[in-house]
Design an enzyme around this catalytic site. Structure first.
Site, mmCIF file in Angstrom:
data_model
loop_
_atom_site.group_PDB
_atom_site.id
_atom_site.type_symbol
_atom_site.label_atom_id
_atom_site.label_comp_id
_atom_site.label_asym_id
_atom_site.label_seq_id
_atom_site.Cartn_x
_atom_site.Cartn_y
_atom_site.Cartn_z
ATOM 1 N N LYS A 1 0.801 -1.229 0.000
ATOM 2 C CA LYS A 1 0.000 0.000 0.000
ATOM 3 C C LYS A 1 0.834 1.279 0.000
ATOM 4 O O LYS A 1 0.379 2.313 -0.498
ATOM 5 C CB LYS A 1 -0.950 0.007 1.201
ATOM 6 C CG LYS A 1 -2.098 -0.982 1.092
ATOM 7 C CD LYS A 1 -3.062 -0.797 2.252
ATOM 8 C CE LYS A 1 -4.260 -1.700 2.126
ATOM 9 N NZ LYS A 1 -5.257 -1.447 3.201
ATOM 10 N N ASP B 1 -10.318 2.895 1.977
ATOM 11 C CA ASP B 1 -10.548 2.329 3.313
ATOM 12 C C ASP B 1 -11.361 3.277 4.196
ATOM 13 O O ASP B 1 -12.337 2.876 4.834
ATOM 14 C CB ASP B 1 -9.213 2.011 3.998
ATOM 15 C CG ASP B 1 -8.546 0.775 3.434
ATOM 16 O OD1 ASP B 1 -9.248 -0.091 2.885
ATOM 17 O OD2 ASP B 1 -7.299 0.669 3.538
#
Length: 288
Positions: free
Chosen positions: A72, A108
């Site tokens: 990420k 997210d």
């Protein structure tokens, strides 16, 4: 069965390990339900092989892809542009290929805040308490500030290696959103009680309470809770953590991390296809 044609557009997940992921079932169920000529696959890719993988996917003109651990942060080196949330967080979990330009997003926080709204909780101008400063916590903190939260208390271990990163994020969020964000010591229980009395939402953005340590809990007892407080836990295994059992006993609204998982995927689906994921169809397929 999803038919593969000469026009099928590829999406997928890059991470290591990825065999356990439910993302293929989520996305492929959504594609099939809407009759979209897309497919979603998993690829075991780590930080050492990420650059080559991204070059290959760019060359193949894939529609987009997701990132999970450990990729990420590393992915930022290979992208052309970042969304505002991804730029602030410094991490990407969704990449969109827009006519050859790779654009990084972080869904997210969006997924978590959609789960919050699903519970009829409004954080605009209000106070929330956030436990943790890892990747999920930074995404949630960022999106809550972008969504207009008035004040965010962030509790963390003062020995955490992520402390400098969170301090820098807080500085940038204050400047760009005007949200008041206060970094607090986990050991300061009086401060924690005070923040919870002020808050409409408590978020556990740590792994405390996750299987197999199912008796772990970020709070010493349910006397820290009150009926006007909603409690969200990013853990969904077990379905009810000890924290959520305490919340239920205290008369609080509560929800686990399953909705965040579902809605962060739904946002990626929308970015790639321009269509809303049929969330209820996906929920039924996943048995939740």
């Amino acid at each position: 069965m999803i038919p593969i044609t000469g026009y099928t557009q590829l999406t997928g997940l890059l991470g290591s390990p990825v065999k356990h992921s439910i993302s293929p079932m989520m996305h492929n169920t959504g594609f099939q339900a809407l009759g979209l000529d897309f497919v979603y696959l998993c690829f075991d890719v780590n930080e050492e092989t990420l650059e080559d993988a991204v070059k290959g996917l760019r060359t193949l003109h894939v529609k987009g892809f997701n990132l999970t651990m450990p990729n990420k942060n590393k992915i930022l080196e290979y992208l052309d542009e970042l969304s505002p949330a991804a730029r602030l967080i410094g991490a990407v979990n969704t990449v969109e290929n827009r006519e050859g330009k790779l654009i990084g997003h972080n869904t997210d926080g969006i997924g978590f805040m959609r789960a919050v709204r699903e519970q009829d909780i409004d954080v605009a101008g209000k106070c929330i308490t956030l436990m943790g400063i890892g990747g999920a916590a930074t995404a949630i903190c960022t999106q809550a500030a972008l969504d207009g939260a008035g004040r965010i208390y962030v509790f963390a271990r003062m020995t955490s290696k992520y402390l400098p990163r969170m301090k820098e994020l807080i500085r940038r969020l204050k400047k760009e959103t005007g949200c008041e964000i206060l970094l607090c010591d986990n050991e300061d229980k009086d401060r924690l009680k005070k923040s919870l009395r002020e808050s409409v939402l408590l978020v556990n953005a740590t792994s405390v309470g996750m299987a197999p340590d199912e008796e772990g809990c970020i709070l010493p007892g349910k006397d820290y809770l009150h009926e006007g407080l909603a409690v969200g836990d990013i853990v969904y295994n077990p379905w009810e953590t000890r924290l959520l059992r305490m919340a239920k006993e205290a008369g609080c609204k509560w929800f686990n991390g399953y909705a965040m998982l579902l809605y962060q995927g739904a946002e990626a689906f929308r970015i790639w296809t321009g269509r809303e994921m049929p969330v209820e169809v996906v929920r039924e397929k996943l048995g939740r």
